[in-house]
Design an enzyme around this catalytic site. Sequence first.
Site, PDB file in Angstrom:
ATOM      1  N   ARG A 127       0.811  -1.227   0.000  1.00  0.00           N
ATOM      2  CA  ARG A 127       0.000   0.000   0.000  1.00  0.00           C
ATOM      3  C   ARG A 127       0.839   1.270   0.000  1.00  0.00           C
ATOM      4  O   ARG A 127       0.385   2.329   0.433  1.00  0.00           O
ATOM      5  CB  ARG A 127      -0.980   0.012   1.159  1.00  0.00           C
ATOM      6  N   LYS A 149       4.205  11.286 -11.383  1.00  0.00           N
ATOM      7  CA  LYS A 149       3.348  10.415 -12.205  1.00  0.00           C
ATOM      8  C   LYS A 149       4.026   9.064 -12.381  1.00  0.00           C
ATOM      9  O   LYS A 149       5.189   8.989 -12.758  1.00  0.00           O
ATOM     10  CB  LYS A 149       3.108  11.037 -13.585  1.00  0.00           C
ATOM     11  N   GLU A 191      11.980  17.921 -24.596  1.00  0.00           N
ATOM     12  CA  GLU A 191      11.275  18.379 -23.393  1.00  0.00           C
ATOM     13  C   GLU A 191      11.906  19.651 -22.832  1.00  0.00           C
ATOM     14  O   GLU A 191      11.210  20.527 -22.316  1.00  0.00           O
ATOM     15  CB  GLU A 191      11.261  17.268 -22.342  1.00  0.00           C
ATOM     16  N   LYS A 251       9.348  22.962 -14.358  1.00  0.00           N
ATOM     17  CA  LYS A 251       8.348  21.920 -14.144  1.00  0.00           C
ATOM     18  C   LYS A 251       8.048  21.766 -12.647  1.00  0.00           C
ATOM     19  O   LYS A 251       6.886  21.566 -12.257  1.00  0.00           O
ATOM     20  CB  LYS A 251       8.815  20.595 -14.734  1.00  0.00           C
ATOM     21  N   GLU A 261      -2.665  18.139 -11.846  1.00  0.00           N
ATOM     22  CA  GLU A 261      -2.919  18.471 -13.256  1.00  0.00           C
ATOM     23  C   GLU A 261      -4.365  18.897 -13.489  1.00  0.00           C
ATOM     24  O   GLU A 261      -5.090  18.322 -14.295  1.00  0.00           O
ATOM     25  CB  GLU A 261      -2.568  17.289 -14.159  1.00  0.00           C
ATOM     26  N   ARG A 265      -0.644  22.788 -14.769  1.00  0.00           N
ATOM     27  CA  ARG A 265       0.264  21.706 -15.148  1.00  0.00           C
ATOM     28  C   ARG A 265       0.019  21.229 -16.578  1.00  0.00           C
ATOM     29  O   ARG A 265       0.869  20.570 -17.178  1.00  0.00           O
ATOM     30  CB  ARG A 265       0.150  20.542 -14.159  1.00  0.00           C
ATOM     31  N   ASN A 269       2.318  20.081 -21.150  1.00  0.00           N
ATOM     32  CA  ASN A 269       1.886  19.183 -22.224  1.00  0.00           C
ATOM     33  C   ASN A 269       1.873  19.870 -23.581  1.00  0.00           C
ATOM     34  O   ASN A 269       1.267  19.359 -24.532  1.00  0.00           O
ATOM     35  CB  ASN A 269       0.492  18.617 -21.921  1.00  0.00           C
ATOM     36  N   HIS A 272       2.149  17.820 -26.711  1.00  0.00           N
ATOM     37  CA  HIS A 272       1.816  16.433 -26.351  1.00  0.00           C
ATOM     38  C   HIS A 272       0.462  15.977 -26.872  1.00  0.00           C
ATOM     39  O   HIS A 272       0.263  14.782 -27.078  1.00  0.00           O
ATOM     40  CB  HIS A 272       1.859  16.268 -24.822  1.00  0.00           C
ATOM     41  N   HIS A 276       1.394  12.904 -28.654  1.00  0.00           N
ATOM     42  CA  HIS A 276       1.022  11.594 -28.115  1.00  0.00           C
ATOM     43  C   HIS A 276       0.243  10.778 -29.139  1.00  0.00           C
ATOM     44  O   HIS A 276       0.391   9.551 -29.201  1.00  0.00           O
ATOM     45  CB  HIS A 276       0.168  11.776 -26.851  1.00  0.00           C
ATOM     46  N   HIS A 288       9.609   9.198 -27.723  1.00  0.00           N
ATOM     47  CA  HIS A 288       8.630  10.139 -27.186  1.00  0.00           C
ATOM     48  C   HIS A 288       8.988  11.578 -27.550  1.00  0.00           C
ATOM     49  O   HIS A 288       8.155  12.343 -28.066  1.00  0.00           O
ATOM     50  CB  HIS A 288       8.564   9.985 -25.662  1.00  0.00           C
TER      51      HIS A 288
END
Length: 1616
Positions: A127, A149, A191, A251, A261, A265, A269, A272, A276, A288
């Site tokens: 957990r 993330k 990035e 960031k 987000e 935030r 992106n 992206h 993506h 990526h």
Amino acid sequence: MASVDVRKVSILGKESIHCGFHLIPYIVQTVIDTLPSSTYVLVTDTNVGNLHLSAFQAEFDSLKTSTPARFLAYVVAPGETSKSREGKAEIEDFLLLNKCTRDTVILALGGGVIGDLVGFVAATFMRGVRFVQIPTTLLAMVDSSVGGKTAIDTPHGKNLIGAFWQPEYIFIDAAFLETLPAREFSNGMAEVIKTAAIWNETEFSALESRAAEIFAAIQTPSVNFAGRAEASRSPAQQLLLSVIAGSIGVKAHIVTIDERETGLRNLVNFGHTIGHAIEAILTPAMLHGECVSVGMILEAEVARQLGVLSQVAVGRLTRCLKAYNLPVSLSDPRIANLPAASSLSVTKLLDIMKIDKKNSGPQKKIVILSRIGATYEQKATVVSDNVIAKTLSEAAKVIPGIPSKSPIRMATPGSKSISNRALLLAALGAGTCRLKNLLHSDDTQVMMNALVELHGAKFDWEDGGETLVVSGGAGALAAPPDGKEIYLGNAGTAARFLTTVCTLVQTQSAGQRTVITGNARMKQRPIGPLVDALRANGSSIDYLEGHGCLPLSIAPAGLKGAHIRLAASVSSQYVSSILLCAPYAVKPVTLELTGGQVISQPYIDMTIAMMKAFGIDVVREKDAQNGKLLDVYRIPKGTYTNPADYNIESDASSATYPLAIAAITGTTCTITNIGSASLQGDARFAKEVLEPMGCKVVQTETETTVTGPPIGQLRALGLVDMEPMTDAFLTASVLAAVATQPPLEGRTLQAGSRPNTTRIIGIANQRVKECNRIKAMIDELAKFGVETSEHDDGLEVYGRPISELKQGVSVHCYDDHRVAMAFSVLGSVIKDTILDEKRCVEKTWPNWWDDLENKIGLEVEGVELPSLHDVASASRPTGTATQASVVLIGMRGSGKTFIGELAATTLGWQFVDADAAFEQKHQTGVREFVLKSGWPAFRTAEAELLQELLSQNGNGHVISLGGGIVETPAARDLLKEYTKKGPVVHIVREIDEVIGYLGEETARPAYGEPILDVFKRRAPWFAECCSYEFVNYTGVLTSTSELASDDSKAAPSLLSIRDEVLRFFNHITGQQPNLASNLKKGSRSYFVCLTYPDLTPALPHVQEITAGVDAIELRVDLLRSPQDFDKFGPYIPSVAYVTNQIAALRHKTTLPIIFTVRTVSQGGQFPDSAEKEAFELFLAAVRLGVEYIDVEISWSEKNIQDLISRKGYSQIIASWHDWSGNMHWGGMPIEAKYRLAREYGDIVKIVGKANGLEDNFALHQFVTRMQAVPDAKPIIAINMGIEGQMSRILNSTFSPVTHPLLPSKAAPGQLSFTQIQTALHLLGQLPAKRFFLFGTPIAHSMSPTLHNTAFEALGLPHRYELLETAAVAEEIKAAVTSPDFGGASVTIPFKRDIMPLLDALSPDAEAIGAVNTIIPRLKEDGSLLLYGDNTDWRGISHSIRKSLPQSILTPEAALVIGAGGTSRAAIYALWKLGVRTIYLFNRTRASAETLVAAFPEAKIKLVDDLGVWPDDGPAPTVIVSTVPASATSLDLYAEDALYLPKTLFTASAGGVVVDMAYKPAETPLLSLAANVGKNWRTVKGVEVLLEQGYHQFHLWTGRHCPKNIVAERVWKAYSA
């Protein structure tokens, strides 16, 4: 611990991000001191572990005395495939196995995959346990490791299962980047650039200007831990750390404000949303950051389209990304060449974008830049699909209308010509120069990049990118590193200028040279005159490919100076190139221009004026006697002195388009920064073109205003010399297309010319621009219905009213910006005009489409074109069948007419003979035309006819052309262009046979030279123009020219020729690709591997060898020409030999061929180093219509992608062979190989080596897992060796099998088809089935012999039995519902009575009204469906086709004797064969009339007297008797018997007679045919029985019946 200096960055209120160099001791100490635990677990991958794991282990070991904690390490396979449920479970199992508890600290050492995976493990194990991020890639350092993330991937998408879980620390050790591949570093820089672009313009400017330094920082390994302490850090290290920490800081700040987000935030992106979507399609081939890089540019273009972002910002972003070797468009070769790129449709990308965390329901959100360093909103912005689609679309459509912004006032982008000259002058100059209004385009970017690579200047930006600061190098230039080419795309100006610039490079080392190259079109554009002049002056310049074109290899220190002579009638850019560089020559230059009139003098004047502005005065000499200017220029030696500021004029060529829109729409437009004082010749366009066309023009020194006449009132120009403004002729041409009013007085052409004529002269140089622009305008205007004519130095355009022009035209833009923008002018008044390459405008006006809408006021829509794979062509066919006509070429006498007519019959298309069409058009024969007008006139007329034929018969035709069609370049160009639409097939025949045929042929004129010479001349042209080859094989390989009577012989049979035409043309057109049907899920398929060095001896046995299988593998690497049998070792068979082998095989079987070239290291005989030769063979296979091509994924990606782009309807088996025995089916490396093979192939093939039985179970689990993914591709997965035989048994897709007749097995452990069936039965995978014959009387039937022999021969455990009953009653019902029921034959009298028991009938059975075959099928819910079919007609049809004389393509007439049940099948067979008239005779006319009514679509005529044909119709060439032999007689007076007269067999061409009676073998009808029928072939009833039985067997088992064995056994039983 040694002194360590770290830079700390705060996130979420904690300084938990520590940045520095060589931090491993610091990391271990910090973790142990601040995160006390009983167990520390470090997880990494094999790549990173090999580099750094031992160092971490050593540090932990050194601290064992201070802590009792355990240190454990777990290593996973590298790559995205580890980031899965299985990968997560493996780590968790390791933790549990080692009794890790909740105080465990997990360290994630690696890239983004490791960070995401391990973070998710930490978030869920017990957990939640503490973890530490130690990223080793730049991308992970600046992106995935920061923010908490974590996630894993699933087959449904990336990162769909995960959690937010913040790490305790993020340690950024920049020293790790020293071992990072350059591509991975660039991946991370995407990035970094993204972060600067949204947040900090200062950081962005540093990234723009310091790319070389930043790259140097990772390419120079630090020694003795330099950089660990700040004092020991180099400037490069300081810069690198600053870049990384700065990006992380942004960031971290954003995450701190918006951890989950919800708004801010979203900004990280940027790029992206679209990126993506691209990544989802292209992964894993594209990284990526590479996908996000393209996404950033596309999203910046969305912002530009919305009017929020300037083109300057888009240009800066583009240049910055390119500086770090990142792709910026979907047309980048790294993307465009990928097989998956064909899926990058607008629709699919928008569909993927629906699933985005930023979206609000159906609304898509994109981060919109407002400038570099700032966003439009502090969150992602809602953007409509239409806006996104317009940016993504490759084509554009201007919606006709009145420009809403009229009167328009606008400036065009900076002049391309002036921008390129200014860049070069400032780079070669001394001092700093600020260039303002520089064109931000592809061309100027190419020039800047090249000057940077030559170390010629330093570039910086001011005023938000509006001003370029050039720090000149005063002529000091250096060659790029060895192996580094300067790529110029299609930038002609840059290519011409830089050719001379490269001669100025200083010598640095012996042998060093500079290579400049470009795209395919650039490699066609001429540069010969310039190279000739420089070579004559002492420069060393080599052509690396085609003579007179790029690429060039240029030696340094080569511009000697003094007297230089230059031919300047092709391009003024040659002149400007030498002028601009002349001051740096060894001696002062005198440049003399030769070759007649100099082209585009205004551009030379422009160059001289600009040189003067930079401090060099050029003197143009005058004639001493008359003062006339000469084409001689004197240029002094010197160094350019850069002015502090230089303002670049707007582009006058570009200005013609908005001005022309005003002219054509009757509105007003003012262009600022261009007027009468312009340096550019095109500034004269308004006064010298638009004003005479009826426009009102006001021009000052700095502005030009045009007001057009009312719509439709433009005047034709008459004669206009556009030599001073050649680039503007395209704009003039589209206006001339709608100019219907007569020219002004004094401009009219000579008497007799049309009043709507505009004749443009002085533009010959436009043929060698980005395309042949004159031809392009002629071809594209023709699509609108505009007539033109071409002249040596220009063209004439004949105007038509706007209302008469064709709408809905798709304009091909030839990748030429001027073509696209010119036709967008026409699109402003012609509805639905599509410009198919909208991005080509980026060369000079990247935001043209946006400015059309935002500044001019015309709506523009994006148009998604059919993908390349939807174009009907040999190389890129549609996914479904195409109706594009087939064109046949080849030598006269090669068989084009015979093959063409047969192909047309096969396809159900029309046949067109070009010779016949020629005679019809010219009302004379070819021979007569040549005798009267000569060969040249004939060739011209022939090419014109070809264009007409392709235009008028573009679909549903087979067009046979004359043998000499390839003699003229014009015709060859037409053929090559047509291959983009449909197949061009070269009919190949042995030249000796061609010569023999032509010696007898008289219809066409003689060549006047030896036929062999003609053949040798044309052969390369045929190869150049065709997309496919059909070998009209006549058995030369087998030393016999006779056709065999059946397929068991080595020579080809008549049936085999018909079958091969059927197979080949159905396959290449996609009407019915010849692919194996058993590849579908739930079926088993097999191929036999032919291992002969020469197939010829095996040809008689092919049917036996291939019994039961679905395809034949031709091991091309094992083929060896007979004269080379004594040579050992690796071998390369010639394309010609392989072609002949395939042609021979084709005439023995219609089974699909698998074309395999296995190298020595892959277990074959082909040399490992002969990749070029291997792909030549693969391409030959495509041309021959081979169905499957086995390609190892270890070949180079470029070659594989090229093959995929050309494969047509052939399929690729992407294979990987591992002979080592070290490959583990449960490991991630094999999954990575699978994914790569899946990307390349239509079928995946992976072969390993079994070390034990368990390897087969691991393989089976692997296949099950891979096949669970939606839309999984078929997979061949087997283990080699004896231990791997079980995998061959269980493999369901294309299992390779051997045969006892083969000389050797293709691989160790290979089994025969029969052995595998036996094994499957023993394993319970192939249960025994019972088959029956229903009918009465059936005691003497041959069917049990037929089918049981076949079952036995193939190792199938089934049994065929007789079930004779008086009626269709309970016994039959019980049989067909039994679980072991496999199928049944049905004979008289139950063929109709059985039908009520069946659930469904085939269309054939319904049409015939009778069933002779029952096939049990399982429905989706598992229940049984009884399916009825009829194979009687197939037996009849095949027997007829096999025996029909060669001269009869389609029988004109046929006769059926009898009107019983079998007659129905006979009529149906004849109708399916295309017989035009079917005669029917039966003693009882009423029964015959019933049969006529049953087949309304067939043309059936009743015959009253045998031998007398109704309406004097043609005699039949096919006769089928369905009555008992005892009911017929040759005796005119026989009682109760039908008399068979000799007149049945009067057809002069001969024919085929089929007697369906089984007994006796020689019936009266067959006897009569044998005795009196000339060229008649006979077919016995047993032969038909066999043929229909073969079809039955295939319907039941999915297997091809072993015909030879079965036929031999049946004939033996029949004759007993």
